[in-house]
Design a protein around this motif. Structure first.
Motif, PDB file in Angstrom:
ATOM      1  N   SER A   1    -102.830  40.013 -87.002  1.00 11.15           N
ATOM      2  CA  SER A   1    -102.070  39.160 -86.083  1.00 11.15           C
ATOM      3  C   SER A   1    -101.555  37.928 -86.825  1.00 11.15           C
ATOM      4  CB  SER A   1    -102.963  38.724 -84.923  1.00 11.15           C
ATOM      5  OG  SER A   1    -102.316  37.718 -84.168  1.00 11.15           O
ATOM      6  N   PRO A   2    -100.335  37.478 -86.524  1.00 11.92           N
ATOM      7  CA  PRO A   2     -99.813  36.247 -87.140  1.00 11.92           C
ATOM      8  C   PRO A   2    -100.655  35.018 -86.811  1.00 11.92           C
ATOM      9  CG  PRO A   2     -98.047  37.499 -86.104  1.00 11.92           C
ATOM     10  CD  PRO A   2     -99.324  38.126 -85.679  1.00 11.92           C
TER      11      PRO A   2
ATOM     12  N   LEU B   1     -99.819  37.586 -79.816  1.00  8.45           N
ATOM     13  CA  LEU B   1     -98.378  37.481 -80.015  1.00  8.45           C
ATOM     14  C   LEU B   1     -97.754  38.871 -79.953  1.00  8.45           C
ATOM     15  CD1 LEU B   1     -98.434  34.912 -82.971  1.00  8.45           C
ATOM     16  CD2 LEU B   1     -98.245  34.452 -80.524  1.00  8.45           C
ATOM     17  N   THR B   2     -96.617  38.949 -79.271  1.00  4.09           N
ATOM     18  CA  THR B   2     -96.003  40.264 -79.054  1.00  4.09           C
ATOM     19  C   THR B   2     -94.561  40.285 -79.538  1.00  4.09           C
ATOM     20  OG1 THR B   2     -95.279  39.662 -76.821  1.00  4.09           O
ATOM     21  CG2 THR B   2     -97.451  40.701 -77.051  1.00  4.09           C
ATOM     22  N   SER B   3     -94.070  41.486 -79.720  1.00  3.59           N
ATOM     23  CA  SER B   3     -92.669  41.723 -80.048  1.00  3.59           C
ATOM     24  C   SER B   3     -92.273  43.034 -79.397  1.00  3.59           C
ATOM     25  CB  SER B   3     -92.482  41.790 -81.564  1.00  3.59           C
ATOM     26  OG  SER B   3     -91.145  42.124 -81.889  1.00  3.59           O
TER      27      SER B   3
ATOM     28  N   GLU C   1     -95.019  44.778 -77.498  1.00  4.57           N
ATOM     29  CA  GLU C   1     -96.129  45.336 -78.263  1.00  4.57           C
ATOM     30  C   GLU C   1     -96.764  44.217 -79.095  1.00  4.57           C
ATOM     31  OE1 GLU C   1     -97.375  48.327 -78.205  1.00  4.57           O
ATOM     32  OE2 GLU C   1     -95.881  49.187 -76.827  1.00  4.57           O
ATOM     33  N   PRO C   2     -98.086  44.269 -79.282  1.00  3.64           N
ATOM     34  CA  PRO C   2     -98.718  43.262 -80.145  1.00  3.64           C
ATOM     35  C   PRO C   2     -98.076  43.254 -81.524  1.00  3.64           C
ATOM     36  CG  PRO C   2    -100.370  44.547 -78.971  1.00  3.64           C
ATOM     37  CD  PRO C   2     -99.056  45.216 -78.707  1.00  3.64           C
ATOM     38  N   LEU C   3     -97.747  42.073 -81.992  1.00  2.00           N
ATOM     39  CA  LEU C   3     -97.101  41.928 -83.297  1.00  2.00           C
ATOM     40  C   LEU C   3     -98.167  41.890 -84.389  1.00  2.00           C
ATOM     41  CD1 LEU C   3     -94.568  41.460 -85.004  1.00  2.00           C
ATOM     42  CD2 LEU C   3     -94.881  38.996 -84.623  1.00  2.00           C
TER      43      LEU C   3
ATOM     44  N   VAL D   1     -98.733  42.132 -88.692  1.00  7.19           N
ATOM     45  CA  VAL D   1     -98.004  41.949 -89.948  1.00  7.19           C
ATOM     46  C   VAL D   1     -98.942  42.226 -91.119  1.00  7.19           C
ATOM     47  CG1 VAL D   1     -96.439  40.235 -88.981  1.00  7.19           C
ATOM     48  CG2 VAL D   1     -98.574  39.486 -90.043  1.00  7.19           C
TER      49      VAL D   1
END
Length: 631
Positions: free
Chosen positions: A372-373, A415-417, A420-422, A424
């Motif tokens: 997660s970011p 955090l999502t995008s 959907e959960p973002l 990285v």
């Protein structure tokens, strides 16, 4: 310290590390003969190395880096291979007096004793240079040396890799390196060159390790006095001495480096591991590995993590997972930094830097590289909150509070995008490092940089022991100080405790191997496993197999032919065989005097291939081996 104790000091330290080594490698000394430490495939290869070095150096003098009796009839090149002459040359001395497995067990045991002793030399010097009393430095150095010599890295690799277990050259080189920088005496320059040669003859990647360490150390020292890219750099006495050290080490290593360079092109094939295979998970620094003596007493989730690291990240190579740094041991390092260590920040940053390199190309946390970011927000918050230059700014507190709130929200609300959960991937320094530093992109193992982290950790633990000893001696006398420093030695020796070292018995060869041994030359053996390489020590016949770290291109065509692929790995043993192929393979066996096929994995498809296509006759079969005769 009295002259009597001074004369006994080094033998006593060697005795201490012999006893500690016996404890950490038990039951090695109990089962020296008929058993072999570790028992992995690479261990059998190392047994062959000891035998071959005696053959090549003493019995029938020849180039030890070319083995004509492997990959018969072509022969095998051993230049880009883990031959480790600094260790395997002991075969010349030991094998006339003992079985090869006993010689190997003793050489492996010696790596622990010598790693402890050479690390002790380095740490004792650093402590005395920092102003600690000689007696206290002697005892406190034992604690730091134990961190390095009995690290999980060392104990894990001892199950398979003799070359990587030969750690002693690294602290020995650094001992001479620091003495040369401090004193400028010629004998230290000569000694560091010889230590560099010993290091490359143990493992050539370790030469890159000490070169990288030395370069970073000298650059950091130069930055104390001014920028590196300036006229003053050329006039800096420390830089000039470092340049002479590099020259001395380079000249000393020419006999070892030149053959490697001459056989570098075309590049040998990385048949066992390639680019960035193994890396350290962040949790692995603080959770025991599967070979640790503590893993089975840990919670289920920790045991599952340790198993997952090996199965999911290390391709079942448990020895590569030995990066556990302990729990109290890192806290001792923090205590030392708080009390004060000369160049303490540099040692800490070096340790952290090599730990970051050991994590490979992307950050892994709890067996996941998709993160997660919010993690990046947390790191940013900590950096802004801690950085001295930013703390003086008027906006510092407001920005830290704002970043903290953002981090808190992100941790509770993912955090999502696109709903959907973002997640990285966080790139790590090694992704650039491997393309900048020569050879690491051709099979460098980032996880192994954890070794240098243990060295930096050992330095800090030695200073922690010395500080605790000084505190105790100021209150209760010198003997109490020595006792306190000695007590610190228990911490890494307990935390790094491993499971009893695996000591499997060597196989008993069936009578058919007597027939192979007694057969007149010319005669050769086709085989499919490193066990066949070990069996050569008994029957002394040329064999088709060679366990190589990297396969020279000149040998690739041979081992990729159908007969080799079929008999070694089953590939090509099924499917139609044309009359031309059948004649060609039978002709190959006859022309090169292959009289037997020894397989350690019986399979009905290959059985039919050997009998029907190659004309082999079953001569022996049991749970260990199946042997065919060729006409």
């Amino acid at each position: 310290m009295s002259p009597f104790l001074r004369r006994l000091l080094h033998p006593l330290v060697l005795l201490v590390f012999s006893l500690l080594s016996a404890f950490h490698t038990w039951p090695l000394l109990k089962r020296l003969e008929g058993h072999v430490a570790g028992g992995r495939e690479d261990v059998l290869m190392n047994l062959w190395h000891l035998w071959w070095m005696r053959q090549a150096v003493w019995v029938e003098p020849q180039n030890p880096f070319f083995a004509p009796m492997l990959h018969w009839p072509l022969g095998a090149e051993l230049y880009w291979h883990t031959l480790s002459p600094a260790k395997t040359l002991w075969g010349v001395v030991l094998l006339p007096w003992m079985p090869v497995e006993m010689a190997y067990n003793l050489v492996l045991f010696g790596t622990f004793v010598l790693a402890g002793y050479t690390a002790w030399l380095l740490l004792r010097y650093l402590l005395e240079r920092a102003g600690f009393a000689p007696g206290l430095a002697v005892v406190a150095a034992l604690a730091g040396a134990s961190v390095f010599a009995f690290s999980r890295y060392h104990q894990s690799h001892a199950t398979a890799h003799l070359n990587l277990s030969a750690l002693e050259g690294i602290p020995l080189y650094l001992y001479f390196f620091f003495r040369w920088l401090d004193e400028g005496r010629r004998r230290w320059l000569v000694a560091l060159g010889l230590a560099a040669l010993y290091t490359i003859l143990s493992d050539y990647y370790y030469l890159l390790y000490i070169a990288l360490f030395s370069f970073v150390w000298v650059v950091a020292e130069r930055w104390r006095h001014g920028p590196l890219l300036s006229v003053g750099t050329l006039k800096d006495a420390g830089v000039r001495r470092a340049g002479l050290a590099a020259l001395a080490a380079g000249l000393a290593c020419v006999p070892a480096v030149l053959p490697l360079l001459l056989h570098l092109f075309p590049a040998p094939l990385g048949i066992h591991h390639g680019d960035s295979d193994y890396f350290t998970d962040l949790y692995a620094f603080f959770l025991p590995d599967v070979l640790s003596g503590w893993v089975e007493s840990m919670p289920d989730w920790a045991q599952q993590f340790a198993t997952g690291v090996v199965n999911g990240k290390m391709s079942t190579n448990a020895e590569e997972a030995g990066s556990f740094l302990g729990w109290l041991t890192p806290l001792l390092a923090v205590f030392a930094l708080w009390r004060g260590v000369p160049d303490g920040r540099r040692w800490a940053w070096l340790g952290l830097g090599f730990a970051l390199l050991s994590m490979g190309t992307v950050l892994n946390i709890h067996l996941s590289d998709a993160l997660s970011p919010s993690l990046l927000l947390l790191v940013l918050t900590l950096v802004v909150g801690w950085h001295p230059a930013l703390r003086a700014r008027a906006w510092h507190r407001d920005v830290v509070v704002l970043l903290g709130l953002c981090t808190l929200v992100a941790s509770f609300s993912p955090l999502t995008s696109f709903e959907e959960p973002l997640l990285v991937q966080v790139p790590m320094p090694y992704v650039v490092f491997k393309h900048v530093v020569p050879l690491f992109s051709r099979g460098g193992m980032p996880v192994r940089f954890a070794l240098l982290t243990t060295l930096a950790l050992g330095v800090l633990v030695a200073f922690a022991a010395a500080h605790l000893g000084r505190l105790a001696s100021s209150r209760h006398g010198a003997w109490a100080g020595l006792a306190a420093a000695l007590a610190v030695t228990l911490v890494p020796n307990v935390e790094y405790l491993g499971k009893p070292l695996a000591m499997p018995a060597l196989p008993e060869l069936p009578p058919v191997f007597d027939e192979i041994r007694d057969a007149p030359m010319p005669a050769a053996v086709f085989t499919d496993h490193v066990l066949g390489q070990w069996e050569q020590l008994y029957h002394r016949k040329p064999i088709s197999f060679a366990r190589l770290s990297r396969l020279p291109v000149r040998e690739a065509e041979l081992v990729q032919s159908r007969i080799f692929r079929a008999l070694e790995a089953l590939h090509g043993s099924a499917g139609p065989v044309t009359p031309g192929e059948r004649e060609q393979m039978r002709r190959f066996l006859k022309d090169n005097h292959y009289k037997w096929f020894v397989t350690h994995y019986h399979h009905p498809v290959r059985h039919r291939f050997v009998v029907e296509e190659l004309g082999g006759v079953l001569a022996h079969s049991d749970s260990y081996v199946t042997v065919y005769r060729f006409p």
